[in-house]
Design a protein around this motif. Sequence first.
Motif, short mmCIF file in Angstrom:
data_model
loop_
_atom_site.label_atom_id
_atom_site.label_comp_id
_atom_site.label_asym_id
_atom_site.label_seq_id
_atom_site.Cartn_x
_atom_site.Cartn_y
_atom_site.Cartn_z
N HIS A 81 -7.01 5.50 -7.62
CA HIS A 81 -6.20 4.41 -7.07
C HIS A 81 -4.79 4.53 -7.64
O HIS A 81 -4.61 4.59 -8.86
CB HIS A 81 -6.79 3.06 -7.45
N GLN A 83 -2.37 2.50 -8.03
CA GLN A 83 -1.85 1.38 -8.79
C GLN A 83 -2.59 1.21 -10.12
O GLN A 83 -1.95 1.06 -11.17
CB GLN A 83 -1.97 0.08 -7.97
N THR A 84 -3.91 1.26 -10.08
CA THR A 84 -4.70 1.00 -11.29
C THR A 84 -5.10 2.26 -12.03
O THR A 84 -5.61 2.18 -13.15
CB THR A 84 -5.97 0.22 -10.91
N GLN A 124 -8.41 0.54 0.54
CA GLN A 124 -7.50 -0.37 -0.16
C GLN A 124 -6.40 0.40 -0.89
O GLN A 124 -5.25 -0.03 -0.92
CB GLN A 124 -8.29 -1.24 -1.13
N ALA A 125 -6.77 1.54 -1.46
CA ALA A 125 -5.77 2.36 -2.15
C ALA A 125 -4.70 2.84 -1.18
O ALA A 125 -3.50 2.81 -1.48
CB ALA A 125 -6.46 3.54 -2.85
N SER A 128 -2.25 0.15 -0.16
CA SER A 128 -1.29 -0.28 -1.19
C SER A 128 -0.03 0.57 -1.20
O SER A 128 0.93 0.22 -1.88
CB SER A 128 -1.96 -0.22 -2.57
N ARG A 133 -0.26 1.82 7.12
CA ARG A 133 -0.97 0.67 7.68
C ARG A 133 -2.27 1.13 8.32
O ARG A 133 -2.41 2.31 8.70
CB ARG A 133 -0.10 -0.04 8.72
#
Length: 398
Positions: A81, A83-84, A124-125, A128, A133
């Motif tokens: 991911h 972001q995380t 979801q990754a 983000s 889209r």
Amino acid sequence: MYFIRCWRRSTAVVTSIRSIPAKRLLCSGSEDDTVFALSSGQGRCGVAVVRVSGPSSALAVRSLTRVLPAARIASLRSIIHPQTQELLDRGLVLWFPGPRSFTGEDCAEFHIHGGPAVINGVLQALGSLPGLRPAEAGEFTRRAFSAGKLDLTEVEGLGDLIHAETEAQRRQALRQMAGDLGRIYQDWSDRLKRCLAHVEAFIDFSEDELVEDGILNDVDVAVRQLQTQIGDHLSDQRRGERLRTGVQVVIAGSTNAGKSSLLNMLTQRPAAIVSPTAGTTRDVVEVPLDMGGYPVLLSDTAGLRDTTDSVEQEGVRRARQRCGDPLLGNPSLTQTRHRTHLQKSTEALHQYHHYRDVDLVLAAEGLRLALSSLGRITGKVGAEEILDVIFKDFCIGK
């Protein structure tokens, strides 16, 4: 931007749209968007495929795997991911730089484990990341059409292949997806363009003696040949449409004639109740079958007899309604648009012959209308109004 050609005429000015604006062929998002979706089926499975298409596809791969793999080579990567920095899965990643991809754009595929948590985590990754889209229904295929990778007959063949349930349906869909049908229509279009060009040249330059004698006679012969070939193509008794939608077979007859027993024998299971008592079957029992690769909907009906039983009377009424005129009711819409445009093309060719010796400008307009009708089948001309109909049957990710 529209490209309009104005035809030089003394009696009228005829305009024809030469191309369709690419942005309006796409879904509600911009063609500059990068879209992603699950391209394999829903539900738990061993492997799921998430597809990404658009200018930010390379960014998506780098963001989730840190390294862009070599083109068209499956590479095992840790999928993280962005972001995380959490490890989402380990799977195969494929990179398809445009234009050598399904959509003609930069594309990537993540082949991951098919558990819902893994799929949702990867989706979801991707969501983000800036500029990405979720894809709308049929958007990958629509982009392939806009890029000229598929014509509309090939798009329809792909849709048929996705929905094929029998061997014969699969073979027919593969032939259409391979462009067999589109090549026939394109050949007719090319010949019509040549005929139209010759008529146009005769109209514009015959007075200057720059056109060979007999050119219109050659056009007459070519048009008649096209009329014959299109007519033969239309006289197929709807075999292709019947194969796509299936054939309905109704078992009807007197009571206790063995209709339900025949149904059970064909289906090789007790689909209908069998009893020595007359009038056992009250409602219509329908069973789908694959018979030699052809889809068949087999219907067992109530016995045809006079009865005072109100329930059995309704069963007999339904049975008679199923042995009725097959031309009644709405026709199938599957490939009806092909037939409609071909019939319009034939009518336009008749217009050419009607005006050939009266008004050559109107005769030429007949050829132009015939060409336009053929173009609407493959999407070369005026495709925009039929795109939503074609793509609505696609699931997201297809």
